[in-house]
Design an enzyme around this catalytic site. Structure first.
Site, PDB file in Angstrom:
ATOM      1  N   HIS A  49       0.814  -1.222   0.000  1.00  0.00           N
ATOM      2  CA  HIS A  49       0.000   0.000   0.000  1.00  0.00           C
ATOM      3  C   HIS A  49       0.847   1.271   0.000  1.00  0.00           C
ATOM      4  O   HIS A  49       0.688   2.122  -0.905  1.00  0.00           O
ATOM      5  CB  HIS A  49      -0.976  -0.013   1.176  1.00  0.00           C
ATOM      6  CG  HIS A  49      -1.702   1.281   1.390  1.00  0.00           C
ATOM      7  ND1 HIS A  49      -2.573   1.813   0.468  1.00  0.00           N
ATOM      8  CD2 HIS A  49      -1.649   2.169   2.426  1.00  0.00           C
ATOM      9  CE1 HIS A  49      -3.042   2.963   0.918  1.00  0.00           C
ATOM     10  NE2 HIS A  49      -2.496   3.201   2.100  1.00  0.00           N
ATOM     11  N   GLU A  77       0.399   5.821  12.526  1.00  0.00           N
ATOM     12  CA  GLU A  77      -0.994   5.437  12.762  1.00  0.00           C
ATOM     13  C   GLU A  77      -1.148   3.943  13.048  1.00  0.00           C
ATOM     14  O   GLU A  77      -1.951   3.546  13.896  1.00  0.00           O
ATOM     15  CB  GLU A  77      -1.847   5.825  11.548  1.00  0.00           C
ATOM     16  CG  GLU A  77      -3.334   5.611  11.753  1.00  0.00           C
ATOM     17  CD  GLU A  77      -4.161   6.262  10.651  1.00  0.00           C
ATOM     18  OE1 GLU A  77      -5.195   5.685  10.291  1.00  0.00           O
ATOM     19  OE2 GLU A  77      -3.789   7.341  10.173  1.00  0.00           O
ATOM     20  N   ASP A  78      -0.398   3.090  12.334  1.00  0.00           N
ATOM     21  CA  ASP A  78      -0.656   1.640  12.381  1.00  0.00           C
ATOM     22  C   ASP A  78       0.475   0.790  12.941  1.00  0.00           C
ATOM     23  O   ASP A  78       0.375  -0.434  12.960  1.00  0.00           O
ATOM     24  CB  ASP A  78      -0.990   1.130  10.965  1.00  0.00           C
ATOM     25  CG  ASP A  78      -2.308   1.682  10.454  1.00  0.00           C
ATOM     26  OD1 ASP A  78      -3.172   1.978  11.292  1.00  0.00           O
ATOM     27  OD2 ASP A  78      -2.456   1.840   9.236  1.00  0.00           O
TER      28      ASP A  78
END
Length: 729
Positions: A49, A77-78
């Site tokens: 991604h 964020e992840d």
């Protein structure tokens, strides 16, 4: 993964041979390690991604810093990576870009009272970061585009939610930045998920006559190429293509036409070396084919606010079939494809990408306007207006061009010039003639605003007619400043009323340190500012008290919280049982009277009502304008005064009728709009007349007329709907 990264490197080397490839490789390795073990919904390794996001940006020829940030954009964020770690390895510039696209919930900065508030604050954060560095939104758009390309791996509910959000926010944002390449692809993908039947039906119909259309396009292309060569225009590139699916679909829905009735399906593009050549080609095509009156637009002389420049003309082609021709230079073409990316000063050898620029003035204004948004729905509605694609171009008496939202009024124009002009406005002239202040501005109007020194402020009614966020904001600012003392008193009363309703004492929640937290969160300086904000509607009492209750709960033990909540709930229930009539109606001078709401007119809170004393069935409550009540007025002594009990939250049925031009998915759009407001639908009856007018009768369950008016207002905005009324009988 290695193949995708190799594609990225090759693209970068092609347009920027001096790019720091080692830094890209380092970012790739850090991202791959951070996302180790994570998978996309498709089952692929997650690292695919961020690499694909970077490839999309490389196709727009972004600089190395932006590509590094794209490779790292999901790490904060992840994964366990932090802002400080990114900053230490790649510098503050990259870390700020990554932070700009990171959602607030992942940063643990704010507790949210609703999903809508969460979305609003995430968007607000993104726009603040975007105002500092426009590359934040470029990364976000590329991120959204790749997510949309892989949307098929998500469940149907998520597909529709993401597609609707993309169509309402991200596609218009791409348009506002002039990035048509991304805008068109986002719109087509959204259409595929929001109306799959309509999308695939359109694809099939366009493909059905492909050979015929290709022959038609080739014939015009050959003529244009020959004639431009004869004219001596060198290196002209001419191509033809069908318009993208969403633009055709939108035109079919908006104009209530079938595909066979949409004739200008094609756009021919001519790209030349100079502006002089643009106008020479325009003259040529007007000689070859008849231009359609009123369909010529000169965006070279008057560029769009998103910097787009081109000549547009619609012509009558062979066999009487219209087509569009767009004529532009190579520089204009690059701007049309990648928008703002084509204008960065640092790409032209020097300058700072964060430097202020007139091209971003609209964004800075947007941020100012959003500070005073009353709630999530107003923020989102205002945002959609600011990003909306339809605009009108208006001239000042001196010849300057002003761009305003479609259907703007002279009041919008006055406030776009200066707030002092708007505040002292008494009238307006359009093209030398007096017009009312709610006149809908048209492209090319020359507007002259009339002012008076004796006028000291706008009318509140103007808020109902203006379209631009700028005008609404400036009008609200005037009332906020002029009525401060009145707003403070009103705000105090509203707080006291809400505290009493929720069963809390003022001293329980209004501690100095807790108030400081609320002031900081909602950008108020003092408690008086907060009261004033509540008084004029900038913030709701519920938001303030909810935040104070959270701080109050932190000081209590779990068992104490349960006891207090039970006590408050019991007190409120006892009070409700004691005071609230079951019917929600108070009959003047009578207690415990049998009361029923009449089915003939279905009154709801907010309606003016009258009671009618029946024989043996108590008091029947009607709307004051009900014809059955009028018919019974002759019987004296049968009418009695009744009123609504103000805090009753019961549900009431209301009937409405929608009139619209018949089209595919109309009923779906209607029911979806009502579902978004979380209003139960109790009955539906729909039919289409011979004149292709659709009549939809709905029975809704609502709590008051204010809620009903909100529903009607929302329904009127649906494409093809031209009337929504509440049934009197």
């Amino acid at each position: 993964m290695i193949d995708s990264f190799s594609v990225l490197v090759e693209k970068v080397k092609k347009y920027d041979p001096n790019s720091n490839i080692e830094l890209l490789e380092k970012a790739y390795d850090v991202s791959k390690t951070a996302h180790e073990g994570q998978q996309r919904n498709s089952g692929e390794p997650y690292i695919i991604h961020p690499v694909e996001v970077a490839v999309i940006l490389a196709e727009m020829e972004l600089d190395c810093t932006a590509l590094v940030a794209a490779l790292l954009h999901d790490t904060i964020e992840d994964t366990t990576c932090t802002y400080d770690e990114i900053k230490a390895q790649f510098g503050a510039e990259v870390a700020d870009l990554v932070d700009g696209v990171t959602k607030l919930t992942k940063l643990g900065k704010l507790p949210f009272t609703s999903k809508e508030e969460q979305q609003m604050e995430n968007l607000r954060k993104m726009f603040v970061a975007m105002a500092k560095d426009i590359r934040v939104i470029m990364i976000k758009l590329a991120d959204r585009l790749h997510n949309m390309r892989t949307l098929k791996y998500m469940n149907e509910g998520k597909q529709i939610e993401k597609a609707r959000e993309t169509l309402e926010i991200y596609a218009p944002l791409a348009h506002r930045l002039g990035i048509s390449k991304i805008k068109w692809e986002l719109e087509d993908i959204c259409l595929r998920y929001l109306d799959p039947k309509g999308y695939y039906d359109l694809v099939e119909k366009i493909a059905f006559k492909r050979k015929q259309r290709e022959a038609y396009i080739e014939g015009i292309l050959q003529t244009l190429r020959e004639k431009t060569n004869d004219l001596g225009i060198e290196n002209a590139q001419i191509d033809g293509r069908p318009k993208h699916f969403y633009s055709i679909y939108r035109k079919m829905v908006k104009q209530n036409k079938t595909l066979d009735q949409i004739y200008d399906l094609f756009a021919f593009r001519v790209i030349v070396n100079s502006v002089k050549d643009c106008y020479a080609v325009l003259g040529l095509v007007h000689e070859l084919y008849k231009p359609m009156p009123g369909r010529f637009k000169d965006y070279i002389a008057i560029p769009k606010p998103n910097m787009y420049q081109s000549l547009h003309t619609t012509l009558i082609g062979p066999e009487g079939q219209p087509f569009e021709v767009q004529i532009r230079t190579w520089d204009m073409h690059r701007v049309a494809e990648v928008g703002i990316a084509a204008h960065w000063k640092y790409k032209e050898g020097g300058g700072n990408p964060k430097e202020s620029d007139n091209k971003f003035a609209w964004l800075r204004q947007l941020l100012e306007w959003q500070k005073d948004a009353r709630d999530e729905s107003e923020f989102m509605e205002t945002l959609k207006v600011d990003l909306f694609t339809d605009e009108v171009f208006i001239f000042t008496p001196k010849g300057d061009v002003v761009s305003l939202p479609f259907e703007s009024t002279p009041v919008d124009f006055a406030y776009s010039i200066h707030s002092a002009i708007g505040n002292k406005m008494i009238g307006a002239k359009a093209n030398g003639k007096m017009v009312p202040i709610d006149y809908k501005l048209k492209n090319g109007d020359i507007i002259d605003i009339l002012t008076s020194s004796t006028i000291h402020g706008p009318s509140r009614d103007w808020l109902k007619i203006v379209k631009s966020s700028q005008a609404k904001n400036k009008i609200n600012q005037w009332f906020k400043k002029e009525k401060r003392e009145e707003n403070i008193l009103r705000g105090k009363e509203m707080v006291e009323r809400e505290l009493k309703k929720q069963g809390f004492a003022f001293n329980q929640l209004f501690k100095a340190e807790w108030i400081e937290l609320v002031l900081r969160k909602y950008n108020f300086s003092t408690l008086e500012d907060l009261y004033a904000g509540i008084g004029y509607g900038a913030i709701t009492t519920n938001k303030v008290i909810t935040k104070l209750k959270e701080e109050f709960k932190k000081t209590l033990k779990p068992e104490e919280i349960e006891q207090i909540l039970e006590s408050i709930a019991q007190t409120r229930n006892d009070k409700k049982k004691k005071n609230i009539p079951e019917s929600g109606i108070v009959v003047k001078g009578i207690d415990n009277c049998l009361v029923r709401l009449s089915r003939c007119c279905n009154p709801v809170p907010g309606d003016e009502i009258i009671g009618y004393i029946t024989r043996g069935r108590g008091v029947s409550v009607h709307r004051s304008d009900c014809i059955n009540v009028s018919a019974g007025l002759e019987e004296e002594g049968r009418l009695i005064d009744v009123k609504w009990y103000s805090t009753n939250d019961a549900a009431y049925k209301a009937d409405i009728t929608i009139m619209a031009n018949d089209r595919t998915s109309l009923l779906l759009d209607v029911t979806n709009s009502i579902a978004e407001l979380k209003i139960p639908i109790k009955a539906v009856n729909a039919r289409t007349t011979r004149e292709q007018i659709t009549l939809i009768n709905l029975t809704l369950e609502i709590t008051n007329t204010e809620q009903l008016e909100k529903i009607i207002k929302k329904l009127k905005k649906i494409d093809s709907v031209f009337d929504v009324t509440r049934n009197k009988q």
